[in-house]
Scaffold this motif. Structure first.
Motif, PDB file in Angstrom:
ATOM      1  N   UNK A 106     -68.483  34.824  16.555  1.00 27.17           N
ATOM      2  CA  UNK A 106     -68.953  33.450  16.302  1.00 27.17           C
ATOM      3  C   UNK A 106     -70.242  33.560  15.566  1.00 27.17           C
ATOM      4  N   UNK A 107     -70.671  32.403  14.966  1.00 25.94           N
ATOM      5  CA  UNK A 107     -72.040  32.195  14.614  1.00 25.94           C
ATOM      6  C   UNK A 107     -72.683  31.071  15.031  1.00 25.94           C
ATOM      7  N   UNK A 108     -72.213  30.879  16.396  1.00 27.56           N
ATOM      8  CA  UNK A 108     -72.570  29.403  17.374  1.00 27.56           C
ATOM      9  C   UNK A 108     -71.936  28.505  16.845  1.00 27.56           C
ATOM     10  N   UNK A 109     -71.428  28.194  15.901  1.00 24.39           N
ATOM     11  CA  UNK A 109     -70.755  26.798  15.424  1.00 24.39           C
ATOM     12  C   UNK A 109     -69.192  27.105  15.081  1.00 24.39           C
ATOM     13  N   UNK A 110     -68.870  28.224  14.494  1.00 23.95           N
ATOM     14  CA  UNK A 110     -67.439  28.389  13.821  1.00 23.95           C
ATOM     15  C   UNK A 110     -67.327  30.024  14.671  1.00 23.95           C
ATOM     16  N   UNK A 111     -66.024  30.034  14.650  1.00 26.26           N
ATOM     17  CA  UNK A 111     -65.581  31.536  15.322  1.00 26.26           C
ATOM     18  C   UNK A 111     -64.416  32.074  14.445  1.00 26.26           C
ATOM     19  N   UNK A 112     -64.195  33.242  14.343  1.00 28.71           N
ATOM     20  CA  UNK A 112     -63.313  33.890  13.739  1.00 28.71           C
ATOM     21  C   UNK A 112     -62.299  34.423  14.904  1.00 28.71           C
ATOM     22  N   UNK A 113     -61.194  33.980  15.369  1.00 30.48           N
ATOM     23  CA  UNK A 113     -60.201  34.448  16.272  1.00 30.48           C
ATOM     24  C   UNK A 113     -59.399  35.259  15.748  1.00 30.48           C
ATOM     25  N   UNK A 114     -59.184  36.648  16.247  1.00 28.16           N
ATOM     26  CA  UNK A 114     -58.085  37.580  15.523  1.00 28.16           C
ATOM     27  C   UNK A 114     -57.486  37.965  17.041  1.00 28.16           C
ATOM     28  N   UNK A 115     -56.024  38.391  16.746  1.00 25.46           N
ATOM     29  CA  UNK A 115     -55.217  38.908  17.466  1.00 25.46           C
ATOM     30  C   UNK A 115     -54.641  40.123  16.961  1.00 25.46           C
ATOM     31  N   UNK A 116     -54.727  41.361  17.558  1.00 26.48           N
ATOM     32  CA  UNK A 116     -54.326  42.694  17.065  1.00 26.48           C
ATOM     33  C   UNK A 116     -53.056  42.980  18.035  1.00 26.48           C
ATOM     34  N   UNK A 117     -52.090  43.391  17.504  1.00 23.31           N
ATOM     35  CA  UNK A 117     -50.861  44.145  18.235  1.00 23.31           C
ATOM     36  C   UNK A 117     -51.293  45.616  18.823  1.00 23.31           C
ATOM     37  N   UNK A 118     -51.976  46.339  18.098  1.00 20.00           N
ATOM     38  CA  UNK A 118     -52.423  47.803  18.419  1.00 20.00           C
ATOM     39  C   UNK A 118     -53.477  47.974  17.740  1.00 20.00           C
ATOM     40  N   UNK A 119     -54.133  49.060  17.859  1.00 17.42           N
ATOM     41  CA  UNK A 119     -55.158  49.737  17.087  1.00 17.42           C
ATOM     42  C   UNK A 119     -54.652  49.804  15.651  1.00 17.42           C
ATOM     43  N   UNK A 120     -55.622  49.633  14.842  1.00 14.81           N
ATOM     44  CA  UNK A 120     -54.943  49.673  13.381  1.00 14.81           C
ATOM     45  C   UNK A 120     -54.314  48.675  12.712  1.00 14.81           C
ATOM     46  N   UNK A 121     -53.942  47.748  13.666  1.00 16.41           N
ATOM     47  CA  UNK A 121     -53.026  46.556  13.097  1.00 16.41           C
ATOM     48  C   UNK A 121     -54.093  45.664  12.339  1.00 16.41           C
ATOM     49  N   UNK A 122     -53.456  45.196  11.126  1.00 17.68           N
ATOM     50  CA  UNK A 122     -54.435  44.156  10.342  1.00 17.68           C
ATOM     51  C   UNK A 122     -54.476  42.989  11.227  1.00 17.68           C
ATOM     52  N   UNK A 123     -53.471  42.465  12.136  1.00 17.17           N
ATOM     53  CA  UNK A 123     -53.490  41.584  13.009  1.00 17.17           C
ATOM     54  C   UNK A 123     -53.062  40.218  12.410  1.00 17.17           C
ATOM     55  N   UNK A 124     -53.710  38.928  12.851  1.00 23.35           N
ATOM     56  CA  UNK A 124     -53.336  37.871  12.565  1.00 23.35           C
ATOM     57  C   UNK A 124     -54.690  36.776  12.994  1.00 23.35           C
ATOM     58  N   UNK A 125     -55.014  35.824  12.414  1.00 22.77           N
ATOM     59  CA  UNK A 125     -56.068  35.102  12.792  1.00 22.77           C
ATOM     60  C   UNK A 125     -56.142  33.517  12.690  1.00 22.77           C
ATOM     61  N   UNK A 126     -56.692  32.858  13.260  1.00 19.97           N
ATOM     62  CA  UNK A 126     -56.768  31.296  13.309  1.00 19.97           C
ATOM     63  C   UNK A 126     -57.378  30.901  12.110  1.00 19.97           C
ATOM     64  N   UNK A 127     -57.001  29.852  11.514  1.00 19.42           N
ATOM     65  CA  UNK A 127     -57.570  29.190  10.322  1.00 19.42           C
ATOM     66  C   UNK A 127     -57.664  27.512  10.525  1.00 19.42           C
ATOM     67  N   UNK A 128     -58.366  27.124   9.556  1.00 23.81           N
ATOM     68  CA  UNK A 128     -58.965  25.657   9.560  1.00 23.81           C
ATOM     69  C   UNK A 128     -58.531  25.155   8.174  1.00 23.81           C
ATOM     70  N   UNK A 129     -57.284  24.654   7.857  1.00 28.53           N
ATOM     71  CA  UNK A 129     -57.039  24.174   6.580  1.00 28.53           C
ATOM     72  C   UNK A 129     -57.660  22.788   6.347  1.00 28.53           C
ATOM     73  N   UNK A 130     -58.442  22.266   7.129  1.00 28.85           N
ATOM     74  CA  UNK A 130     -59.297  21.002   6.955  1.00 28.85           C
ATOM     75  C   UNK A 130     -60.496  21.324   6.404  1.00 28.85           C
ATOM     76  N   UNK A 131     -60.942  22.608   6.530  1.00 31.60           N
ATOM     77  CA  UNK A 131     -62.077  22.903   5.965  1.00 31.60           C
ATOM     78  C   UNK A 131     -62.308  22.872   4.485  1.00 31.60           C
ATOM     79  N   UNK A 132     -63.511  22.663   4.218  1.00 38.03           N
ATOM     80  CA  UNK A 132     -63.670  22.845   2.652  1.00 38.03           C
ATOM     81  C   UNK A 132     -63.317  24.053   2.010  1.00 38.03           C
ATOM     82  N   UNK A 133     -62.494  24.200   1.221  1.00 34.35           N
ATOM     83  CA  UNK A 133     -61.888  25.595   0.327  1.00 34.35           C
ATOM     84  C   UNK A 133     -62.895  26.298  -0.134  1.00 34.35           C
ATOM     85  N   UNK A 134     -64.124  25.675  -0.672  1.00 32.85           N
ATOM     86  CA  UNK A 134     -65.014  26.426  -1.052  1.00 32.85           C
ATOM     87  C   UNK A 134     -66.082  26.809  -0.039  1.00 32.85           C
TER      88      UNK A 134
END
Length: 125
Positions: free
Chosen positions: A47-75
């Motif tokens: 977190x940066x206290x306002x937003x957060x990167x949320x990642x889920x990894x299946x095992x060590x070394x997994x690139x994983x998956x993460x939550x996104x915000x399609x409504x956020x400013x693309x830039x």
């Protein structure tokens, strides 16, 4: 049934207790939290206290998956994602979510083992 614990040795977390624990850690300046499950998966909340990167990894070394915000400013970008090793990261706003959404997603993962069906999610594998 999969159960989750904080990787720093704290007590097991449940969907009912994880938000309070995350809020306490963020308030104390601990902006990255890693949880491990009994099935070997890892869940990260940075977190940066306002937003957060949320990642889920299946095992060590997994690139994983993460939550996104399609409504956020693309830039838009946010910084201040401080890791416990001193590294400071910045991420596109579309790759992070508002803090309350992060808490909702984490609660759901701990309760069901998967992100909420209505949460925007990207698989990085």
């Amino acid at each position: 049934m999969e159960s989750w614990t904080l990787t720093d040795g704290a007590a097991p977390m449940s969907a009912d207790t994880v938000t309070e624990a995350l809020r306490g850690r963020i308030a104390a300046g601990r902006l990255d939290t890693w949880l491990e499950s009994t099935s070997g998966r890892s869940l990260a909340v940075v977190s940066n206290t306002e937003r957060a990167m949320v990642m889920l990894l299946e095992h060590p070394g997994d690139p994983g998956e993460h939550a996104t915000d399609p409504g956020a400013d693309a830039d838009g970008w946010s910084d201040g994602f401080e890791l416990s090793n001193g590294q400071s990261d910045e991420y596109p706003d579309t790759d992070t979510v508002p803090l309350d959404e992060a808490f909702r997603i984490v609660r759901h993962i701990l309760a069901t083992g998967r992100p909420p069906a209505d949460a925007a999610w990207v698989v990085d594998r």
